[in-house]
Enzyme design. Structure first.
Site, PDB file in Angstrom:
ATOM      1  N   LYS A   1       0.888  -1.349  -0.039  1.00  0.00           N
ATOM      2  CA  LYS A   1       0.022   0.044   0.046  1.00  0.00           C
ATOM      3  C   LYS A   1       0.811   1.211  -0.064  1.00  0.00           C
ATOM      4  CE  LYS A   1      -1.700   1.477   4.256  1.00  0.00           C
ATOM      5  NZ  LYS A   1      -1.558   2.758   4.624  1.00  0.00           N
ATOM      6  N   ASN A   2       1.796   1.245   0.867  1.00  0.00           N
ATOM      7  CA  ASN A   2       2.668   2.454   1.124  1.00  0.00           C
ATOM      8  C   ASN A   2       3.715   2.663  -0.216  1.00  0.00           C
ATOM      9  OD1 ASN A   2       1.054   2.863   3.252  1.00  0.00           O
ATOM     10  ND2 ASN A   2       2.694   2.445   4.759  1.00  0.00           N
TER      11      ASN A   2
ATOM     12  N   ARG B   1      -5.340  10.431   4.275  1.00  0.00           N
ATOM     13  CA  ARG B   1      -4.225  11.424   4.707  1.00  0.00           C
ATOM     14  C   ARG B   1      -3.366  11.364   3.622  1.00  0.00           C
ATOM     15  NH1 ARG B   1      -0.818  11.120   7.220  1.00  0.00           N
ATOM     16  NH2 ARG B   1      -0.603  13.048   7.786  1.00  0.00           N
TER      17      ARG B   1
ATOM     18  N   CYS C   1      -5.270  11.810  12.653  1.00  0.00           N
ATOM     19  CA  CYS C   1      -6.074  10.502  12.854  1.00  0.00           C
ATOM     20  C   CYS C   1      -5.995   9.794  14.099  1.00  0.00           C
ATOM     21  CB  CYS C   1      -5.475   9.498  11.354  1.00  0.00           C
ATOM     22  SG  CYS C   1      -3.822   9.092  11.895  1.00  0.00           S
TER      23      CYS C   1
ATOM     24  N   ARG D   1      -0.338  13.903  13.413  1.00  0.00           N
ATOM     25  CA  ARG D   1       0.116  13.694  11.668  1.00  0.00           C
ATOM     26  C   ARG D   1       0.202  15.026  11.128  1.00  0.00           C
ATOM     27  NH1 ARG D   1      -1.459   8.324  10.166  1.00  0.00           N
ATOM     28  NH2 ARG D   1       0.594   8.462   8.784  1.00  0.00           N
ATOM     29  N   PRO D   2       1.169  16.065  11.579  1.00  0.00           N
ATOM     30  CA  PRO D   2       1.509  17.135  11.050  1.00  0.00           C
ATOM     31  C   PRO D   2       2.060  16.925   9.612  1.00  0.00           C
ATOM     32  CG  PRO D   2       3.133  16.803  12.806  1.00  0.00           C
ATOM     33  CD  PRO D   2       2.127  15.603  12.640  1.00  0.00           C
TER      34      PRO D   2
ATOM     35  N   ASP E   1       4.148  19.760   8.572  1.00  0.00           N
ATOM     36  CA  ASP E   1       4.880  21.049   8.512  1.00  0.00           C
ATOM     37  C   ASP E   1       6.051  20.809   7.854  1.00  0.00           C
ATOM     38  OD1 ASP E   1       5.340  19.336  10.873  1.00  0.00           O
ATOM     39  OD2 ASP E   1       7.059  20.730  11.325  1.00  0.00           O
TER      40      ASP E   1
ATOM     41  N   ASP F   1       4.447   0.249  12.028  1.00  0.00           N
ATOM     42  CA  ASP F   1       3.342  -0.284  11.564  1.00  0.00           C
ATOM     43  C   ASP F   1       3.259  -1.922  11.770  1.00  0.00           C
ATOM     44  OD1 ASP F   1       3.512   1.514   8.266  1.00  0.00           O
ATOM     45  OD2 ASP F   1       2.876   2.044  10.408  1.00  0.00           O
TER      46      ASP F   1
ATOM     47  N   ILE G   1       7.361   6.775  17.362  1.00  0.00           N
ATOM     48  CA  ILE G   1       7.018   7.482  16.138  1.00  0.00           C
ATOM     49  C   ILE G   1       5.628   8.184  16.315  1.00  0.00           C
ATOM     50  CG2 ILE G   1       6.396   7.286  13.890  1.00  0.00           C
ATOM     51  CD1 ILE G   1       9.238   6.653  14.357  1.00  0.00           C
TER      52      ILE G   1
ATOM     53  N   ARG H   1      -8.588  -0.655   4.685  1.00  0.00           N
ATOM     54  CA  ARG H   1      -7.750   0.433   4.081  1.00  0.00           C
ATOM     55  C   ARG H   1      -6.236  -0.181   3.724  1.00  0.00           C
ATOM     56  NH1 ARG H   1      -7.543   5.682   7.360  1.00  0.00           N
ATOM     57  NH2 ARG H   1      -6.243   5.861   5.679  1.00  0.00           N
TER      58      ARG H   1
HETATM   59  C1  EPZ Z   1       4.080   6.981   6.606  1.00  0.00           C
HETATM   60  O1  EPZ Z   1       3.150   7.847   7.097  1.00  0.00           O
HETATM   61  C2  EPZ Z   1       3.183   5.717   6.107  1.00  0.00           C
HETATM   62  N1  EPZ Z   1       2.110   6.154   5.438  1.00  0.00           N
HETATM   63  C3  EPZ Z   1       2.738   5.343   7.617  1.00  0.00           C
HETATM   64  O2  EPZ Z   1       1.702   3.855   7.321  1.00  0.00           O
HETATM   65  C4  EPZ Z   1       3.633   4.726   8.560  1.00  0.00           C
HETATM   66  O3  EPZ Z   1       3.244   4.571   9.840  1.00  0.00           O
HETATM   67  C5  EPZ Z   1       4.511   6.223   8.652  1.00  0.00           C
HETATM   68  O4  EPZ Z   1       5.124   6.421   7.464  1.00  0.00           O
HETATM   69  C6  EPZ Z   1       5.933   5.846   9.697  1.00  0.00           C
HETATM   70  O5  EPZ Z   1       6.654   4.790   9.012  1.00  0.00           O
HETATM   71  C7  EPZ Z   1       2.200   5.953   4.220  1.00  0.00           C
HETATM   72  O6  EPZ Z   1       3.489   5.704   3.497  1.00  0.00           O
HETATM   73  C8  EPZ Z   1       1.250   6.279   3.327  1.00  0.00           C
HETATM   74  P1  EPZ Z   1       5.821  10.229   8.677  1.00  0.00           P
HETATM   75  P2  EPZ Z   1       3.743   9.550   7.164  1.00  0.00           P
HETATM   76  O7  EPZ Z   1       5.987  11.569   7.933  1.00  0.00           O
HETATM   77  O8  EPZ Z   1       4.570   9.740   6.051  1.00  0.00           O
HETATM   78  C9  EPZ Z   1       6.467  13.341  12.370  1.00  0.00           C
HETATM   79  C10 EPZ Z   1       0.013   2.747   7.826  1.00  0.00           C
HETATM   80  O9  EPZ Z   1      -0.283   1.964   8.825  1.00  0.00           O
HETATM   81  N2  EPZ Z   1       6.186  14.426  11.039  1.00  0.00           N
HETATM   82  O10 EPZ Z   1       7.104   9.190   8.227  1.00  0.00           O
HETATM   83  O11 EPZ Z   1       2.479  10.301   7.525  1.00  0.00           O
HETATM   84  C11 EPZ Z   1       5.060  12.691  12.199  1.00  0.00           C
HETATM   85  O12 EPZ Z   1       4.187  13.130  13.433  1.00  0.00           O
HETATM   86  C12 EPZ Z   1       0.393   3.989   7.887  1.00  0.00           C
HETATM   87  O13 EPZ Z   1       0.316   1.877   6.666  1.00  0.00           O
HETATM   88  C13 EPZ Z   1       6.229  15.872  11.525  1.00  0.00           C
HETATM   89  O14 EPZ Z   1       6.414  16.022  12.551  1.00  0.00           O
HETATM   90  O15 EPZ Z   1       4.685   9.481   8.484  1.00  0.00           O
HETATM   91  C14 EPZ Z   1       5.551  11.307  12.914  1.00  0.00           C
HETATM   92  O16 EPZ Z   1       5.801  11.329  14.286  1.00  0.00           O
HETATM   93  C15 EPZ Z   1       0.282   4.510   9.155  1.00  0.00           C
HETATM   94  N3  EPZ Z   1       6.008  16.770  10.550  1.00  0.00           N
HETATM   95  C16 EPZ Z   1       7.155  11.372  12.291  1.00  0.00           C
HETATM   96  O17 EPZ Z   1       7.398  12.542  11.674  1.00  0.00           O
HETATM   97  C17 EPZ Z   1       5.806  16.321   9.177  1.00  0.00           C
HETATM   98  O18 EPZ Z   1       5.599  17.325   8.269  1.00  0.00           O
HETATM   99  C18 EPZ Z   1       7.059  10.273  11.231  1.00  0.00           C
HETATM  100  O19 EPZ Z   1       5.832  10.515  10.446  1.00  0.00           O
HETATM  101  C19 EPZ Z   1       5.479  15.044   8.883  1.00  0.00           C
HETATM  102  C20 EPZ Z   1       5.821  13.827   9.971  1.00  0.00           C
END
Ligand code: EPZ
Length: 419
Positions: free
Chosen positions: A22-23, A94, A118, A123-124, A126, A306, A328, A398
């Site tokens: 999926k990812n 998202r 979510c 899930r920011p 920024d 995950d 995370i 999903r």
């Molecule tokens: C991806 O989400 C995956 N989704 C998630 O899978 C997965 O859990 C996550 O990466 C971590 O491996 C997809 O690939 C579609 P991040 P993502 O940005 O990109 C912080 C599933 O179950 N952060 O790597 O949204 C954030 O809060 C889903 O399949 C900021 O602070 O995750 C988190 O603590 C759930 N600011 C950390 O970084 C930002 O702008 C990692 O989040 C972006 C992220």
């Protein structure tokens, strides 16, 4: 709303095939925005999130054809002419944020509904937005929409304070058509990010450092259409490995991307599972007692967040005490309340869950709260005494393609009933 009914106690035995990731499929679909033409993506998983993403691409003007029982997607983006991702679509998924970078790079503007939080956290985004600003984009948030504009993005040196998977993917895609060179430091190392880099390079993008924390992208004028096969889903594979280990099973997992599951294998072996690489795939055998092990989630190549909920379910019937640290996401323990209703002995202290293994779980009516929590409840139901009923399985759909069919083919007593 559908429900799953599980009668616990069956050992899982047999062979299971893993679907596409999926990812990886989601960013690959988004990459088709970058170039006009007819794209073909194969081994696409049949998931709700994919369906939603295809609806979004159609909204943007891409013509979508599904073939091969839904696992081959042909996309004609030549007449795509819109640059907005509406709230109605983004609120359910998202990952729609992944269209922001490609739309901005292709059209010079985009308006994407701000993805809300979510169940698992705020899930920011920024880091995505700051990076686009550094590349020259004007970024405004108004009425719940992220509005970005920039006639032509220019290469910049981006440093991500924390590795972000979709942030790295968004900026990498945007940088392929920018003027000059973009360096992304502290890039996410997840295999899906490296796969996206390979896909973009097959489209003619100039990317160095794929698979490392430093990516260098040199912008080009335009890109060719994408023709690509999605990698197998390492989290689905990991989920079935845990299922076999928990149920004293003996399961052969075909198309298992074992090279991306080192830490998961290490933890499962420490817990007593036998994992063998065979010609046809990876065989996982389980037995009780299950040894309790500590888990700490980390960005790749660390233990994947995950897979945390699935391991928490396994440790709930471990032989001792296990500390599960979720570093995370701030709210990714929602499966724990439900596991405790089955008799699990778990106490949560901030980002840590202390799991005291119990002799067994008892079936109960449960409610799924998010994608991986749903998987965790199914695993617990498979080993529980009696009947487990899981509602709100739309969360599960999903990210898992027909998991109940795959589990019942392995001998699980699991049925889906539509309410
Ligand atoms: C991806 O989400 C995956 N989704 C998630 O899978 C997965 O859990 C996550 O990466 C971590 O491996 C997809 O690939 C579609 P991040 P993502 O940005 O990109 C912080 C599933 O179950 N952060 O790597 O949204 C954030 O809060 C889903 O399949 C900021 O602070 O995750 C988190 O603590 C759930 N600011 C950390 O970084 C930002 O702008 C990692 O989040 C972006 C992220």
């Amino acid at each position: 709303m559908d429900k799953l009914i599980i009668h616990g106690g069956s050992r899982l035995v047999g062979t299971v095939e893993i679907s596409g990731a999926k990812n990886s499929a989601l960013p690959l679909l988004s990459a088709t925005i970058l170039s006009s033409g007819v794209h073909t993506i194969t081994n696409v998983p049949k998931l709700k999130d994919i369906e939603t993403f295809l609806i979004l691409l159609e909204h943007l003007g891409t013509k979508v054809d599904i073939e091969n029982d839904g696992t081959t997607v042909k996309l004609d983006s030549s007449s795509a002419d819109k640059q907005d991702a509406p709230y109605e679509l983004v609120k359910t998924m998202r990952a729609s944020i992944l269209v922001l970078g490609p739309l901005l790079a292709r059209y010079g503007k985009a308006s994407v509904s701000m993805p809300g939080g979510c169940a698992i956290g705020e899930r920011p985004v920024d880091l995505h937005l700051t990076a686009l600003e550094k590349m020259g984009a004007k970024v405004e948030i108004e009425h719940g929409y992220i509005k970005v504009e920039c006639k032509k993005l220019k290469g910049a040196h981006i440093y991500f304070d924390t590795p972000t998977v979709t942030g790295t993917e968004n900026i990498m895609m945007a940088a392929t058509l920018a003027d000059g060179e973009t360096v992304i430091e502290n890039a996410a190392l997840e295999p899906e990010v490296a796969e996206l880099a390979s896909a973009l390079k097959s489209m003619g993008a100039k990317i160095e450092g794929a698979g490392t924390e430093m990516l260098t992208i040199t912008g080009v004028r335009d890109l060719k259409p994408l023709n690509f096969k999605v990698m197998p889903d390492r989290i689905e594979a990991g989920t079935f490995m845990v299922a076999s280990a928990m149920t004293k099973g003996n399961v052969l997992i075909k198309d298992c991307p074992i090279e991306t599951l080192d830490v998961v294998c290490e933890k499962l072996r420490a817990a007593g599972a036998v994992i063998e690489i065979e010609e046809e795939g990876v065989r996982v055998k389980g037995d009780w007692p299950i040894t309790s092990v500590d888990i700490k989630t980390n960005p790749y190549p660390g233990f994947p967040t995950d897979m945390q909920a699935q391991m928490t379910a396994m440790m709930s019937i471990g032989s001792g005490l296990s500390v599960i640290s979720e570093t995370i996401f701030e709210n990714r323990f929602m499966h724990i309340g439900e596991l405790k209703r089955m008799g699990a002995d778990i106490s949560v202290d901030g980002r840590n869950a202390i799991v005291r293994g119990v002799r067994g779980l008892s079936g109960a009516p449960l409610m799924a709260t998010d994608l991986r929590a749903s998987a965790s409840l199914i695993l617990a139901g498979l080993v529980a005494d009696g009947v487990t009923e899981i509602s709100r399985v739309y969360h599960l759909d999903r990210g898992y393609a027909a998991i109940e069919k795959k589990l019942s083919a392995l001998g699980a007593d699991i049925k889906r009933i539509s309410q």
